[in-house]
Enzyme design. Sequence first.
Site, short mmCIF file in Angstrom:
data_model
loop_
_atom_site.label_atom_id
_atom_site.label_comp_id
_atom_site.label_asym_id
_atom_site.label_seq_id
_atom_site.Cartn_x
_atom_site.Cartn_y
_atom_site.Cartn_z
N SER A 67 0.83 -1.27 -0.01
CA SER A 67 -0.03 -0.02 -0.03
C SER A 67 0.78 1.22 0.04
O SER A 67 1.72 1.47 -0.83
CB SER A 67 -0.99 -0.08 1.36
OG SER A 67 -1.96 0.89 1.16
N GLU A 170 -2.25 -2.38 -8.30
CA GLU A 170 -3.37 -2.70 -7.47
C GLU A 170 -3.90 -1.57 -6.51
O GLU A 170 -2.97 -0.67 -6.62
CB GLU A 170 -3.20 -3.78 -6.49
CG GLU A 170 -1.93 -3.49 -5.41
CD GLU A 170 -2.64 -2.91 -4.12
OE1 GLU A 170 -3.77 -3.31 -3.92
OE2 GLU A 170 -1.95 -2.09 -3.73
N HIS A 235 -4.53 -5.53 -1.68
CA HIS A 235 -5.69 -5.36 -0.58
C HIS A 235 -6.57 -6.77 -1.07
O HIS A 235 -6.83 -7.01 -2.07
CB HIS A 235 -6.26 -4.26 -0.47
CG HIS A 235 -5.40 -3.12 -0.18
ND1 HIS A 235 -4.60 -2.33 -1.29
CD2 HIS A 235 -4.94 -2.35 0.86
CE1 HIS A 235 -3.80 -1.36 -0.69
NE2 HIS A 235 -3.99 -1.38 0.88
#
Length: 264
Positions: A67, A170, A235
């Site tokens: 992330s 992502e 995620h």
Amino acid sequence: MRGDWQRLAGADADRAADLQAAWCDPRVRAVVCARGGYGATRVLDHLDWEALRAAAGGEPKALHGSSDITALHVAFGTRLGVTTSFGPMPAGLLADAAGRDDLGGDLAETVDGFRSVLFREGGDALTGTHALASGRAEGLLAGGTLSLLVAMLGTPYAPPPAAGRIVFLEDVTEAPYRIDRMLVQLVQAGWFDGAAGVALGTWDRCGDPAELDAVFAARLGPLGIPIVAGVPAGHGPRQRTLELGAPAVLDAGTLTLRAPGGAR
């Protein structure tokens, strides 16, 4: 919590000092980030890159996280010339697995994948759900969380062009129109020029999957390179670990992303 910390673990310079101390400690073999969220880009200006580079020249070290940690992956990969691992973190799914001996399904895959990459044991191929463009490609694996890659454009820490690389992308809680806008920015910036292939991970809470596929096909399809969607990384409930900067093979025929010579 001090107001100027803005929900972070400490001031930017303090967090950078903690990261640098851990990385430069010869007794430390891996720096595993506890969580993502926000704040990683803010430590970059506070790091002594010469000291970090000197430490990277000794025993192999691992930097792990996902992330927001994409900012560290990009900067460490570019400035230190090391591979880094993108995957689950202790404040997320790894915490769910702590102290349990009955892991199964997605959680077991997540933990096993993390362990195999961290301890360099090799790993299984990651299998996507469908292909948006056919073909096969080989190249170093690049990318990470889309919004972070875009946020770093135009900065001294910008991700290097993806030419010759397999790009993994992502994100989480980004609407399809925002994903479209970010992809347009990368395309217009020439970042995708010469890319070898694209592996799309999970897009948790990012809207209608069919609409997302339409966005990906419209923005990335014209690149004329293989695109595999639904790779179980990012995620979501299945967070397999990827080694960014390492050689990889993307095969749209078998829907796999793997290391060269690895499991098919």
